[in-house]
Design a protein around this motif. Structure first.
Motif, short mmCIF file in Angstrom:
data_model
loop_
_atom_site.label_atom_id
_atom_site.label_comp_id
_atom_site.label_asym_id
_atom_site.label_seq_id
_atom_site.Cartn_x
_atom_site.Cartn_y
_atom_site.Cartn_z
N ARG A 163 -40.12 30.29 -21.84
CA ARG A 163 -39.82 31.08 -23.03
C ARG A 163 -40.06 32.57 -22.91
O ARG A 163 -40.37 33.04 -22.03
N PRO A 164 -39.35 33.32 -23.83
CA PRO A 164 -39.43 34.82 -23.41
C PRO A 164 -40.74 35.23 -23.54
O PRO A 164 -41.77 34.73 -24.13
N LEU A 165 -41.18 36.47 -22.89
CA LEU A 165 -42.28 37.20 -23.03
C LEU A 165 -42.29 37.76 -24.63
O LEU A 165 -43.55 37.64 -25.21
N ALA A 166 -41.49 38.71 -24.78
CA ALA A 166 -41.54 39.05 -26.18
C ALA A 166 -40.39 38.83 -26.98
O ALA A 166 -40.45 39.05 -28.25
N ALA A 167 -39.30 38.61 -26.37
CA ALA A 167 -38.01 38.65 -27.24
C ALA A 167 -37.93 37.48 -28.32
O ALA A 167 -38.84 36.49 -28.12
N LEU A 171 -34.27 32.77 -23.56
CA LEU A 171 -35.02 32.14 -22.65
C LEU A 171 -35.17 33.37 -21.51
O LEU A 171 -34.45 34.05 -21.44
N THR A 172 -36.16 33.28 -20.51
CA THR A 172 -36.27 34.10 -19.36
C THR A 172 -36.25 33.31 -18.15
O THR A 172 -36.92 32.24 -17.98
N LEU A 173 -35.65 33.98 -17.11
CA LEU A 173 -35.61 33.21 -15.79
C LEU A 173 -36.31 34.11 -14.68
O LEU A 173 -36.48 35.38 -14.98
N TRP A 174 -37.01 33.38 -13.98
CA TRP A 174 -37.78 34.07 -12.88
C TRP A 174 -37.44 33.58 -11.51
O TRP A 174 -36.96 32.42 -11.39
N ALA A 175 -37.73 34.27 -10.49
CA ALA A 175 -37.61 34.08 -9.14
C ALA A 175 -38.82 33.53 -8.67
O ALA A 175 -39.82 34.47 -8.63
N VAL A 176 -39.45 32.38 -8.49
CA VAL A 176 -40.94 31.96 -8.06
C VAL A 176 -40.89 31.48 -6.82
O VAL A 176 -40.02 30.51 -6.57
N PRO A 177 -41.67 32.01 -5.96
CA PRO A 177 -41.65 31.61 -4.49
C PRO A 177 -42.45 30.23 -4.64
O PRO A 177 -43.45 29.75 -5.38
N ALA A 178 -41.82 29.42 -3.72
CA ALA A 178 -42.35 27.94 -3.68
C ALA A 178 -43.72 27.95 -3.15
O ALA A 178 -44.46 26.74 -3.36
N HIS A 179 -44.06 28.81 -2.22
CA HIS A 179 -45.42 28.89 -1.87
C HIS A 179 -46.48 29.52 -2.61
O HIS A 179 -47.62 29.87 -2.23
N ALA A 180 -46.12 30.06 -4.10
CA ALA A 180 -47.00 30.57 -4.79
C ALA A 180 -48.31 29.59 -5.03
O ALA A 180 -48.04 28.40 -5.24
N PRO A 181 -49.40 30.25 -5.00
CA PRO A 181 -50.70 29.60 -5.35
C PRO A 181 -50.72 28.81 -6.62
O PRO A 181 -50.15 29.32 -7.64
N ASP A 182 -51.15 27.81 -6.67
CA ASP A 182 -51.04 26.73 -8.14
C ASP A 182 -49.98 26.15 -8.44
O ASP A 182 -49.75 25.84 -9.55
N MET A 214 -38.55 38.81 -12.58
CA MET A 214 -37.75 38.41 -13.69
C MET A 214 -36.28 38.48 -13.36
O MET A 214 -36.00 39.45 -12.61
N LEU A 215 -35.52 37.46 -13.63
CA LEU A 215 -33.96 37.75 -13.30
C LEU A 215 -33.29 37.92 -14.64
O LEU A 215 -33.29 37.32 -15.50
N GLY A 216 -32.73 39.14 -14.62
CA GLY A 216 -32.07 39.75 -15.77
C GLY A 216 -33.18 40.09 -16.63
O GLY A 216 -34.09 40.85 -16.20
N THR A 217 -32.90 40.23 -18.00
CA THR A 217 -33.88 40.88 -19.09
C THR A 217 -34.71 39.87 -19.57
O THR A 217 -34.07 38.44 -19.78
N ASP A 218 -35.66 40.29 -20.37
CA ASP A 218 -36.42 39.03 -21.11
C ASP A 218 -35.44 38.73 -22.23
O ASP A 218 -34.94 39.28 -23.23
N GLY A 219 -35.40 37.36 -22.47
CA GLY A 219 -34.52 36.59 -23.43
C GLY A 219 -33.07 36.53 -23.09
O GLY A 219 -32.40 35.71 -23.79
N SER A 220 -32.59 36.96 -21.84
CA SER A 220 -31.16 37.01 -21.50
C SER A 220 -31.03 35.80 -20.58
O SER A 220 -29.93 35.61 -20.48
N GLY A 221 -31.87 34.91 -20.36
CA GLY A 221 -31.68 33.79 -19.63
C GLY A 221 -30.66 32.72 -20.33
O GLY A 221 -30.12 31.99 -19.60
#
Length: 267
Positions: A163-167, A171-182, A214-221
């Motif tokens: 879901r968007p942070l504030a929009a 929706l919002t898209l992210w680049a998430v590293p697969a090795h990120a903790p948790d 963030m990929l794009g802008t908040d809510g642009s996903g």
């Protein structure tokens, strides 16, 4: 060397010899992915500016279709990878695009959140994520349970939705590293997807990423999913489907064979 020649060499020399083991034992085709990366095929659709092949969707469709004839699991991995790369090409940073072009990054999609059968990724579930994102300074916490993630536990990066942070909507898209903790992937893959594709669930409770991920802008996903993800995903999925010759109606076939050329059927 053309990408078709490079692909033929990888399919014959690396993919085909282990395709049966991949399907029977459910073993992820790591050797095939590595070989595809070294041959420039993981970076096929990245801009030449960053060292990629500069090709578009038609070339990706060609690669997936030819690969599916040899190893469905490897084709499924490529489907998700090329679709994720299309998003990164449009909205990712130069370092990430260069890493993909060099064959050092396998990407995948982490968008679906329902447990519906595979093949429903083009339904409404991709457009209205239930997962949440919370920002604190320059860090964002993502909480979600993503379903049917191809190459879960094997990819280097996920294109992730929330879901968007504030929009107010979208929706919002992210680049998430697969090795990120948790970021947690079950030891045993799920039952969705071809055996060996490591299609499984990915849990984040939460996973922390920088706000600049963030990929794009908040809510642009939402627009990105509609204009990029779904067109690429549907075309690539269709490319991987088995090709069958058309089935003719025997009665019509015999009738047409007996009818003289140029004659009309009796009324």
């Amino acid at each position: 060397m053309s990408y078709r020649t490079a692909l033929s060499e990888v399919l014959a020399g690396v993919v085909a010899p282990v395709a049966e083991a991949t399907a029977v034992q459910g073993r992820f085709p790591r050797g095939a992915v590595t070989a595809l990366g070294r041959a420039g095929l993981l970076g096929l659709t990245v801009s030449t500016e960053f060292g990629g092949g500069g090709r578009g969707l038609p070339a990706a469709v060609d690669v997936v279709a030819r690969t599916a004839c040899v190893c469905p699991a490897t084709a499924a991995v490529l489907q998700s990878h090329y679709t994720a790369v299309a998003v990164i090409e449009a909205h990712g940073g130069p370092w990430l695009r260069a890493e993909i072009a060099a064959g050092r990054h396998l990407t995948s999609l982490a968008l679906a959140e329902s447990e519906e059968k595979e093949g429903d990724e083009d339904e409404e579930e991709l457009l209205v994520p239930r997962s949440v994102a919370t920002r604190s300074g320059e860090v964002v916490a993502l909480r979600a349970r993503k379903q049917r993630v191809v190459a879960a536990g094997e990819a280097d990066l996920f294109v992730w939705s929330s879901r968007p942070l504030a929009a107010p909507d979208g929706l919002t898209l992210w680049a998430v590293p697969a090795h990120a903790p948790d970021l947690f992937v079950p030891a045993r893959p799920g039952t969705a997807g071809p055996r060996g594709s490591a299609t499984s669930t990915v849990f984040a409770d939460p996973v922390l990423v920088p706000a600049e991920a963030m990929l794009g802008t908040d809510g642009s996903g939402l627009d990105i999913v509609l204009r990029t993800v779904l067109p690429w995903l549907l075309e690539l999925r269709a490319a991987a489907e088995p090709r069958r010759p058309p089935v003719l109606d025997p009665v019509l076939d015999v009738g047409s064979a007996r009818r003289p050329a140029g004659s009309l059927a009796a009324s």
